[in-house]
Design an enzyme around this catalytic site. Structure first.
Site, mmCIF file in Angstrom:
data_model
loop_
_atom_site.group_PDB
_atom_site.id
_atom_site.type_symbol
_atom_site.label_atom_id
_atom_site.label_comp_id
_atom_site.label_asym_id
_atom_site.label_seq_id
_atom_site.Cartn_x
_atom_site.Cartn_y
_atom_site.Cartn_z
ATOM 1 N N CYS A 253 0.689 -1.172 -0.030
ATOM 2 C CA CYS A 253 0.025 -0.049 -0.182
ATOM 3 C C CYS A 253 0.747 1.171 -0.096
ATOM 4 O O CYS A 253 0.786 2.113 -0.982
ATOM 5 C CB CYS A 253 -0.941 -0.256 1.072
HETATM 6 N N1 NAD Z 1 -2.732 -5.945 1.768
HETATM 7 C C1 NAD Z 1 -3.306 -5.048 2.287
HETATM 8 O O1 NAD Z 1 -3.016 -4.828 3.487
HETATM 9 C C2 NAD Z 1 -4.368 -4.142 1.654
HETATM 10 C C3 NAD Z 1 -5.137 -3.305 2.454
HETATM 11 C C4 NAD Z 1 -5.974 -2.510 1.798
HETATM 12 C C5 NAD Z 1 -6.058 -2.592 0.451
HETATM 13 N N2 NAD Z 1 -5.533 -3.466 -0.664
HETATM 14 C C6 NAD Z 1 -5.610 -3.598 -1.744
HETATM 15 O O2 NAD Z 1 -6.325 -4.676 -1.989
HETATM 16 C C7 NAD Z 1 -5.975 -5.182 -3.434
HETATM 17 C C8 NAD Z 1 -5.913 -6.661 -3.118
HETATM 18 O O3 NAD Z 1 -4.545 -7.009 -2.284
HETATM 19 P P1 NAD Z 1 -4.344 -8.039 -1.596
HETATM 20 O O4 NAD Z 1 -2.839 -7.575 -0.492
HETATM 21 O O5 NAD Z 1 -5.183 -9.036 -1.089
HETATM 22 O O6 NAD Z 1 -3.456 -8.874 -2.880
HETATM 23 P P2 NAD Z 1 -2.548 -10.456 -2.947
HETATM 24 O O7 NAD Z 1 -1.514 -10.467 -3.548
HETATM 25 O O8 NAD Z 1 -2.575 -10.917 -1.307
HETATM 26 O O9 NAD Z 1 -3.985 -11.121 -3.189
HETATM 27 C C9 NAD Z 1 -4.609 -11.010 -4.595
HETATM 28 C C10 NAD Z 1 -4.986 -12.371 -5.351
HETATM 29 O O10 NAD Z 1 -5.645 -12.097 -6.449
HETATM 30 C C11 NAD Z 1 -5.396 -13.197 -7.289
HETATM 31 N N3 NAD Z 1 -5.594 -12.692 -8.499
HETATM 32 C C12 NAD Z 1 -4.709 -12.083 -9.228
HETATM 33 N N4 NAD Z 1 -5.374 -11.911 -10.955
HETATM 34 C C13 NAD Z 1 -6.621 -12.658 -10.548
HETATM 35 C C14 NAD Z 1 -7.623 -12.679 -11.420
HETATM 36 N N5 NAD Z 1 -7.760 -12.290 -12.742
HETATM 37 N N6 NAD Z 1 -9.021 -13.573 -10.866
HETATM 38 C C15 NAD Z 1 -8.724 -14.079 -9.773
HETATM 39 N N7 NAD Z 1 -7.844 -13.857 -8.890
HETATM 40 C C16 NAD Z 1 -6.827 -13.181 -9.319
HETATM 41 C C17 NAD Z 1 -4.010 -13.567 -6.997
HETATM 42 O O11 NAD Z 1 -3.768 -14.875 -7.148
HETATM 43 C C18 NAD Z 1 -3.965 -13.408 -5.461
HETATM 44 O O12 NAD Z 1 -4.116 -14.664 -4.608
HETATM 45 C C19 NAD Z 1 -4.886 -4.441 -3.754
HETATM 46 O O13 NAD Z 1 -5.532 -3.415 -4.730
HETATM 47 C C20 NAD Z 1 -4.469 -3.778 -2.614
HETATM 48 O O14 NAD Z 1 -3.657 -2.437 -2.862
HETATM 49 C C21 NAD Z 1 -4.654 -4.237 0.202
#
Ligand code: NAD
Length: 396
Positions: A253
């Site tokens: 982030c």
């Molecule tokens: N991790 C955090 O603390 C956090 C907090 C707030 C917001 N976010 C936001 O949330 C979003 C997701 O982040 P995250 O940390 O969960 O990411 P992550 O990498 O932990 O998980 C993302 C998942 O999406 C899957 N994926 C990718 N492309 C895909 C598709 N086309 N179809 C289905 N699955 C798919 C991946 O295999 C992975 O398992 C991002 O935009 C991030 O900035 C993250």
């Protein structure tokens, strides 16, 4: 409701468990087949989501993971929670969001409420998601995720949730869904406001962290303790908020989201000067740490055994994405040091395994997890603490 969640990472799995716990029937879709079978056997990959919870929802029939896109059709609600990283030029990479939109367009024929939780710049829901999906008359809302992994005080339930939709029906249905497992829902006038609020929150942190990082360097050059100054300033009961200096910023982030704001700012002709400068300061912190370690070690670390303690980007999580520990280690090796690292939460990383602390000439504490062996760190000849948590040693 029948809920499908695209992406079963930190955000997607957290929402999946929240929704399953509130009585919805949830399918967690992910392109990672290994992850899908792991989740279906009841093994969570996220701290804060226990295997026993996951197993309970699976056995009740309220949760299953799948990599079959046909499971998406027939959902009342589809949540997009996919990565939004930067590309090599540090510009937004929306390829995952676009792929999720294509997936819905190609597979979902019955109308659903489509919610984007992935962090992105204002206009993403309208222009990158809704504009790509013409498979049915869907509703669209944005509800950016604010989860802070490892935070025991603020979680999905008690962190207020922003919602902005493309229509009043979309907002109403999104509110109904989130109010089933979140305490406070805040409706804003458009998805663009919700999207911008999320990236501004993280930009606020990025810029303030850069400010204290720069200040810590000024204070050190002045021969005073930057942390003592910040603690003293924080005694003012109004108009000041304390941020802590450190070895840089990591995770999915803070180092990433501000560049999404800078990207749209650039498109509308307003230079995002604070974001640019904050990135420069934060990205230069590992080099500053190494400069201080070299000085503290008497001018050279060549041939010295250095253990870098804590390589994830924050305390008590195993997430190494964008961790400044990587640059600290690489730069110390460039200086000729023999570098190992210790982090039992991370275990294996970049083809290397966690090593013991003891036996090193120098310890550099980058991230402090609960239970780390401070006595072993202090037993190393020279200690540099980037966390401000060990009294009486050198550090930021
Ligand atoms: N991790 C955090 O603390 C956090 C907090 C707030 C917001 N976010 C936001 O949330 C979003 C997701 O982040 P995250 O940390 O969960 O990411 P992550 O990498 O932990 O998980 C993302 C998942 O999406 C899957 N994926 C990718 N492309 C895909 C598709 N086309 N179809 C289905 N699955 C798919 C991946 O295999 C992975 O398992 C991002 O935009 C991030 O900035 C993250």
């Amino acid at each position: 409701m029948r809920v499908a969640i695209i992406g079963q990472g930190y955000v997607g799995l957290t929402i999946a468990v929240g929704a399953a716990g509130a009585g919805h029937t949830v399918v967690g879709f992910d392109v990672n087949e290994g992850l899908v079978s792991q989740l279906n056997s009841g093994i969570s990959h996220i701290e804060g989501i226990s295997d026993s919870h996951l197993k309970e929802y699976i056995s009740r029939g309220s949760y299953e993971a799948s990599s079959d896109p046909t499971v998406l059709d027939g959902s009342d609600l589809i949540v997009i929670a996919v990565p939004t990283p930067l590309d090599e030029a540090r510009n937004p990479d929306l390829s995952f969001v676009r792929a999720a939109a294509e997936l819905i367009h190609n597979n979902v024929k019955s109308p659903a409420l489509i919610i984007n939780e992935s962090t992105s710049y204002p206009g993403t829901l309208r222009k990158e998601i809704a504009a790509r999906i013409t498979s049915a008359e869907h509703l669209y809302a944005s509800s950016p995720e604010r989860v802070d992994p490892g935070n025991r005080q603020w979680g999905t339930k008690n962190t207020p949730r922003l919602i902005g939709g493309l229509s009043p029906e979309a907002v109403a249905k999104a509110k109904e869904f989130y109010s089933s497992f979140c305490d406070t829902i805040i409706e804003v006038s458009s998805p663009e406001v919700a999207e911008a609020a999320k990236i501004f929150e993280n930009t606020f942190r990025q810029v303030n962290i850069a400010l204290v990082n720069e200040f810590a360097q000024i204070a050190d050059a002045l021969g005073i303790s930057g942390r003592e100054v910040l603690d003293a300033a924080a005694t003012k009961p109004y108009g000041f908020m304390e941020f802590n200096p450190g070895p840089g910023v990591g995770g999915h982030c803070i180092p990433v989201d501000p560049s999404y704001l800078a990207h749209v700012a650039n498109e509308v002709g307003v230079p995002a000067t604070f974001i640019k400068r904050a990135n420069e300061v934060n990205l230069a912190m590992p080099a500053y740490v190494v400069k201080r370690v070299v000085a503290g070690a008497g001018g050279s670390v060549g041939g010295k055994k250095i253990v870098v303690v804590g390589v994830s980007y924050k305390s008590n999580v195993a997430d190494t994405r964008e961790t400044p520990a990587a640059a600290v280690i690489d730069l110390l090796r460039e200086q000729g040091a023999i570098v190992t690292w210790n982090d039992d939460l991370v275990g294996n990383w970049r083809g290397e395994s966690s090593s013991p602390i003891s036996g090193a000439d120098i310890a550099v504490l980058v991230t402090k997890h609960d239970g780390v062996d401070i006595a072993a760190i202090k037993a190393c000849g020279y200690v540099f603490d980037c966390t401000g948590s060990i009294a009486g040693v050198d550090g930021i």
